[in-house]
Design a protein around this motif. Structure first.
Motif, PDB file in Angstrom:
ATOM      1  N   GLY A 140      44.526 -19.716  32.752  1.00 36.58           N
ATOM      2  CA  GLY A 140      43.394 -19.640  33.664  1.00 36.58           C
ATOM      3  C   GLY A 140      43.273 -20.766  34.664  1.00 36.58           C
TER       4      GLY A 140
ATOM      5  N   LYS B 196      46.967 -16.837  45.723  1.00 38.43           N
ATOM      6  CA  LYS B 196      45.532 -16.930  45.428  1.00 38.43           C
ATOM      7  C   LYS B 196      44.794 -17.821  46.413  1.00 38.43           C
TER       8      LYS B 196
ATOM      9  N   ASP C  80      42.577 -19.452  38.262  1.00 34.97           N
ATOM     10  CA  ASP C  80      41.221 -18.895  38.384  1.00 34.97           C
ATOM     11  C   ASP C  80      40.185 -20.005  38.406  1.00 34.97           C
ATOM     12  N   ARG C  81      40.439 -21.011  37.626  1.00 32.98           N
ATOM     13  CA  ARG C  81      39.496 -22.124  37.548  1.00 32.98           C
ATOM     14  C   ARG C  81      39.386 -22.839  38.904  1.00 32.98           C
TER      15      ARG C  81
END
Ligand SMILES: [Fe+2]
Length: 352
Positions: free
Chosen positions: A69, A100, A72-73
């Motif tokens: 993650g 991303k 995403d973090r």
């Protein structure tokens, strides 16, 4: 809910990082002397390097280690993210970070001169620091030959003899992407069907499990990364792994033509790096021959710089000639490779 371990050197920072407010709450003077690292690589692997960096530059390092993650973090933290530098493994993860939008371009003469162009993003979003070969583990007892090609893994002479982990694992996806890059999709798919037909069992386990299967006589060949061999040879905690490693030899595929497929561990500058200058200093340091060698030694990898020192254990495997096709070119085929694994049914195991 993200699960993670905070391995920040100072508990205070850990709390700040957790709250995502580091950039605005650290006193300016302290912030100037720090670089914040978000790492998928385990602390024991990077600490020797970071200590050497602090000694050299006086810049303190703070590490947030996550085992999942991380991207995403950073995305969720947005412009408040304290992340300066991202350390991770595998071209898939580095590309994913770029896609991303959590990285930024680094155009730096020093870094570019340190890292060969085939191991960095042409747009400067990621840089390789070490490489690892995706090689063939071969039974010493049952395999006579000392050379091999990836192409040969589809030869019917190996029917029922090959073991591997899931075809969808990042390491195999990158290997299959390189097969597509070199041969085109049609030929690569024929090859993958041949590989599937030669499997001894349904793909399962990790790379070390393939060495274990060779030791147990379940298969003659396995596909695995080079550093696991070093980790097995020197494994004092689970000494049975020494036997697995002793039962096999490392074959570097395609040494006589295009070279062996390699993947990288790498670094990227986080998009909102609050300590950009320090982050750049760290990236220059990590790119240096000195740092690459320390890093490579700790995990039995290869420095990206040809000719930089490798550990004695790694030397004992033999010489690696890395495929010189740029990793960014290879990685363009990752999606096609993953779809191919499903289409061929590679993870279903050998056809009955
Ligand atoms: Fe690994």
């Amino acid at each position: 809910m993200l699960t993670n371990k905070l391995i920040a050197a100072r508990a205070g920072l850990a709390a700040l990082v957790a709250a995502g407010t580091l950039a605005t709450t650290l006193p300016a003077a302290q912030a100037e002397g720090t670089v914040n690292i978000y790492s998928y690589r385990q602390p024991f692997l990077i600490q020797p390097l970071l200590d050497a960096f602090t000694e050299k530059t006086g810049i303190e390092t703070e590490v947030l280690f996550l085992d999942k993650g991380l991207e995403d973090r950073i995305a969720a933290e947005g412009s408040n993210s304290p992340a300066d530098v991202i350390l991770t493994v595998d071209i898939g993860r580095l590309m994913n970070a770029k896609e991303k939008g959590i990285t930024q371009t680094v155009e730096d003469e020093t870094v570019n001169s340190e890292i060969p162009s085939e191991f960095r993003d042409p747009e400067g979003h990621w840089f390789g620091v070490t490489t690892r070969g995706r090689v063939v583990y071969a039974s010493k007892e049952r395999v006579e030959q000392d050379t091999i090609t990836y192409e040969e893994l589809a030869d019917p002479k190996w029917k029922g003899k090959i073991c591997m982990r899931s075809g969808q694992h990042n390491y195999n996806i990158a290997l299959f992407a390189s097969m597509i890059a070199h041969h085109g999709e049609e030929k690569a798919e024929e090859w993958m069907k041949g590989l599937k037909a030669n499997l001894a069992r349904k793909p399962s386990g990790n790379d070390r499990a393939q060495a274990q299967a060779i030791y147990a006589g379940e298969c003659d060949l396995g596909i695995g990364n080079t550093y696991y061999v070093g980790l097995m040879i020197n494994n004092e905690k689970e000494p049975e792994q020494k036997d697995w490693a002793a039962s096999m030899k490392v074959l570097f595929p395609n040494s006589e033509d295009r070279g062996t497929h390699v993947n990288i561990s790498g670094m990227a500058m986080a998009k909102h790096a609050p300590n950009r200058d320090n982050a750049l200093e760290l990236m220059r340091f990590l790119g240096s021959a000195e740092a690459q060698s320390i890093y490579a030694e700790t995990n039995y990898e290869y420095p990206v710089l040809p000719g930089a020192t490798v550990s004695e254990t790694v030397q004992s495997f033999g010489k690696i000639k890395p495929d010189s096709l740029p990793l960014a070119e290879i990685a363009k085929n990752r999606k096609a490779a993953s779809e191919m694994v499903d289409r061929v049914g590679l993870d279903d195991g050998p056809a009955s």
